[in-house]
Design a protein around this motif. Structure first.
Motif, mmCIF file in Angstrom:
data_model
loop_
_atom_site.group_PDB
_atom_site.id
_atom_site.type_symbol
_atom_site.label_atom_id
_atom_site.label_comp_id
_atom_site.label_asym_id
_atom_site.label_seq_id
_atom_site.Cartn_x
_atom_site.Cartn_y
_atom_site.Cartn_z
ATOM 1 N N ASP A 29 -3.521 3.188 -20.555
ATOM 2 C CA ASP A 29 -4.192 2.858 -19.301
ATOM 3 C C ASP A 29 -3.798 3.796 -18.156
ATOM 4 N N MET A 30 -3.050 4.841 -18.484
ATOM 5 C CA MET A 30 -2.634 5.823 -17.479
ATOM 6 C C MET A 30 -2.854 7.220 -18.062
ATOM 7 N N PRO A 31 -4.096 7.690 -18.138
ATOM 8 C CA PRO A 31 -4.364 8.976 -18.793
ATOM 9 C C PRO A 31 -4.024 10.183 -17.917
ATOM 10 N N TYR A 32 -2.837 10.133 -17.347
ATOM 11 C CA TYR A 32 -2.455 11.250 -16.507
ATOM 12 C C TYR A 32 -1.016 11.666 -16.752
ATOM 13 N N ALA A 33 -0.768 12.883 -16.333
ATOM 14 C CA ALA A 33 0.542 13.494 -16.480
ATOM 15 C C ALA A 33 0.946 14.103 -15.148
ATOM 16 N N ILE A 34 2.225 14.423 -15.044
ATOM 17 C CA ILE A 34 2.768 15.088 -13.863
ATOM 18 C C ILE A 34 3.203 16.482 -14.291
ATOM 19 N N PHE A 35 2.778 17.469 -13.537
ATOM 20 C CA PHE A 35 3.239 18.830 -13.775
ATOM 21 C C PHE A 35 4.168 19.191 -12.628
ATOM 22 N N ARG A 36 5.457 19.300 -12.928
ATOM 23 C CA ARG A 36 6.471 19.569 -11.916
ATOM 24 C C ARG A 36 6.669 21.070 -11.739
ATOM 25 N N TYR A 37 6.845 21.468 -10.492
ATOM 26 C CA TYR A 37 7.138 22.874 -10.184
ATOM 27 C C TYR A 37 8.030 22.925 -8.952
ATOM 28 N N ASP A 38 8.689 24.050 -8.764
ATOM 29 C CA ASP A 38 9.554 24.229 -7.603
ATOM 30 C C ASP A 38 8.696 24.380 -6.351
#
Length: 190
Positions: A29-38
């Protein structure tokens, strides 16, 4: 090559997949991701995200970009002209201004509603990809943890939130590398 670029290169084939939702998310139910960057890599990341969007579109995907900076501007201008916010800060001080802006984004012109309004109307998980960018514009007013939780049930296509900050442990993020780490992020962090 900038460090984030290799992670972005690993994300691309996932997003090119017919239905990448299972690969980018641990929750149905959460079809998302986090892309972390500086945070210092903001401008290089913007360029890389534009190129990624172009490659995905050339491969048949429809990419929708949602700028949280634009959402913030819209929310503020819904209450008063942009120039007036500088006067507000001079009159009531920075801490009160930050709280006032947070209230606008939570109650008067909710950020979650603005993001939901910008999602594709005829969203198709096999064709659509959403990029949520300019997250740093919300610093220090609004943490993305609450936005992602509120988007649950409103987002049905693969979505990537581009997050400026530091990784703290396996699932903790420090917004802009400054704020105390939030360890309750449920989406996958790339």
């Amino acid at each position: 090559m900038i460090e984030f670029q290799s992670r972005l290169n690993r994300l691309q084939p996932i997003l090119e997949d017919r239905d990448p939702r299972k690969q980018i998310s641990a929750y149905h139910d959460m079809p998302y991701a986090i892309f972390r960057y500086d945070p210092e890599e903001e401008f290089a990341l913007r360029k890389a995200v534009t190129l990624l969007a172009t490659r995905l579109e050339n491969g048949g995907k429809r990419v929708t970009r949602i700028s949280l900076g634009d959402c913030l501007k819209e929310a503020l201008e819904s209450q008063r002209p942009a120039e007036d916010w500088f006067q507000v800060e001079r009159e009531i001080g920075l801490p009160e201004t930050i709280q006032t802006i947070a209230n606008v984004l939570e109650e008067y012109r909710p950020l979650v509603d603005m993001v939901a309004e910008r999602l594709p109307e005829t969203a198709d998980p096999s064709k659509d990809v959403v990029f949520i960018t300019r997250t740093g514009a919300l610093f220090p007013v609004y943490r993305t943890f609450s936005l992602l939780e509120q988007l649950k049930g409103k987002v049905f296509v693969p979505t990537v939130l581009f997050y400026p900050g530091d990784l703290d442990g396996a699932a903790g993020l420090r917004f802009m590398g400054v704020l105390q780490a939030e360890h309750n992020y449920r989406p996958k962090i790339f």
